[in-house]
Scaffold this motif. Structure first.
Motif, PDB file in Angstrom:
ATOM      1  N   SER A  25       0.767  -0.662 -15.222  1.00  0.00           N
ATOM      2  CA  SER A  25      -0.006  -0.205 -14.067  1.00  0.00           C
ATOM      3  C   SER A  25       0.921   0.402 -13.021  1.00  0.00           C
ATOM      4  O   SER A  25       2.030  -0.084 -12.786  1.00  0.00           O
ATOM      5  N   ASN A  26       0.454   1.463 -12.389  1.00  0.00           N
ATOM      6  CA  ASN A  26       1.255   2.114 -11.343  1.00  0.00           C
ATOM      7  C   ASN A  26       0.392   2.571 -10.169  1.00  0.00           C
ATOM      8  O   ASN A  26       0.777   3.487  -9.448  1.00  0.00           O
ATOM      9  N   GLU A  27      -0.745   1.915  -9.982  1.00  0.00           N
ATOM     10  CA  GLU A  27      -1.662   2.303  -8.908  1.00  0.00           C
ATOM     11  C   GLU A  27      -1.320   1.548  -7.623  1.00  0.00           C
ATOM     12  O   GLU A  27      -2.162   0.877  -7.029  1.00  0.00           O
ATOM     13  N   PHE A  28      -0.105   1.676  -7.173  1.00  0.00           N
ATOM     14  CA  PHE A  28       0.348   0.896  -6.030  1.00  0.00           C
ATOM     15  C   PHE A  28      -0.218   1.416  -4.712  1.00  0.00           C
ATOM     16  O   PHE A  28      -0.455   0.640  -3.792  1.00  0.00           O
TER      17      PHE A  28
ATOM     18  N   ILE B  94      -2.692  -4.335 -10.534  1.00  0.00           N
ATOM     19  CA  ILE B  94      -1.280  -3.986 -10.725  1.00  0.00           C
ATOM     20  C   ILE B  94      -0.550  -5.035 -11.556  1.00  0.00           C
ATOM     21  O   ILE B  94       0.672  -4.984 -11.680  1.00  0.00           O
TER      22      ILE B  94
ATOM     23  N   SER C 134       1.252   7.678  -6.578  1.00  0.00           N
ATOM     24  CA  SER C 134       0.953   6.283  -6.898  1.00  0.00           C
ATOM     25  C   SER C 134       2.111   5.338  -6.626  1.00  0.00           C
ATOM     26  O   SER C 134       2.007   4.145  -6.902  1.00  0.00           O
ATOM     27  N   SER C 135       3.204   5.819  -6.092  1.00  0.00           N
ATOM     28  CA  SER C 135       4.374   4.990  -5.853  1.00  0.00           C
ATOM     29  C   SER C 135       4.451   4.582  -4.392  1.00  0.00           C
ATOM     30  O   SER C 135       4.123   5.368  -3.494  1.00  0.00           O
TER      31      SER C 135
END
Length: 278
Positions: A239-242, A234, A42-43
């Motif tokens: 939130s970390n759904e990049f 985001i 997710s990064s």
């Protein structure tokens, strides 16, 4: 002679180097987002631009875990409707200011030019209050009205193009008994393909990618557009759904890219057809 040739080669070399640098700065961020949409996890951070492993799960998760299809349909509905109405209003405004001579015409054009120079967000509060009084908040109609009504502020390109159309064609049609609307739709518009293409493309792109005004007006999840939905994805600090966000950005860029390519072809065809007719 040799000095002129060397100077020409130097200028060309400098131009190619400058264009290459600009291309790198333009392509690299887009390529990074595209590759990030296929990266596992997710990064967005990665030591290499190419992912070590590829996955399509981010694209499927957009539709499975988020109402991405609803956002997409809402955005297309708003953008297409705004494009049609905004293009018609802009062409009519440009034609009226180009053909008709009336009192206050120059002052009106000056006012429209000055208003077009101000950023749109400066009128957000006034528009918000007006829409609230009209009970249009949280509706797509409100967004479409504002987008379409704001398009004629950029009338100058349309007026300048209509000024280049020979007056003899319009006068001949008037002698034959044609009114202003038949002249506009049957004579002027068929000769204005490049103008129609440019106006439609700019209006569609502006409505499709706008975030500030859509965020201000649209509140319900089922009313959100792509820009608002992706931001909210985001926007929370937890939130970390990049990578999923990157996949959404790729899908959001597809219709704009396709529309630009298709209209670019029509624009070239229109320009060459006008040149053939002399």
């Amino acid at each position: 002679m040799i000095g002129k040739k060397a100077a020409k080669v130097t200028r060309l070399s400098f131009s190619y180097v400058a264009l290459t640098i600009i291309a790198v700065f333009c392509i690299y961020p887009a390529l990074w987002v595209l590759m990030s949409s296929f990266r596992t996890g997710s990064s967005l951070f990665s030591e290499t631009i190419l992912p070590t492993s590829y996955t399509f799960s981010h694209y499927t998760d957009l539709f499975a875990k988020r109402p991405f299809a609803v956002w997409y349909v809402n955005t297309l509905k708003i953008a297409v409707t705004s494009m049609i109405l905004g293009t018609i209003l802009t062409l009519l405004t440009g034609y009226a200011l180009s053909v008709f001579r009336f009192k206050g015409r120059k002052n009106l054009m000056s006012i429209l030019l000055v208003l077009g120079l101000f950023p749109g967000f400066m009128s957000m509060i006034a528009i918000f209050i007006l829409l609230n009084q009209m009970n249009l908040l949280n509706t797509h109609l409100a967004v479409i009205i504002v987008y379409a009504a704001g398009a004629p502020l950029f009338f100058l390109f349309a007026k300048s193009y209509f000024d280049t159309i020979p007056r003899s064609l319009v006068e001949a049609a008037r002698i034959d008994g044609a009114g202003h609307m038949p002249i506009f739709f049957r004579i002027v518009l068929p000769l204005s393909t490049p103008l129609i293409v440019y106006t439609a493309l700019m209006t569609f792109t502006g409505a499709f990618t706008d975030f500030i005004f859509a965020k201000l007006v649209l509140r319900s999840p089922d009313k959100k557009t792509l820009a608002v939905g992706l931001f909210d994805m985001i926007g929370d600090r937890f939130s970390n759904e990049f990578t999923m966000f990157a996949a959404g950005c790729v899908l959001a860029a597809v219709p704009v890219t396709i529309l630009f390519i298709l209209m670019q072809r029509f624009l070239v065809d229109g320009l060459t057809a006008g040149a053939d007719k002399g």
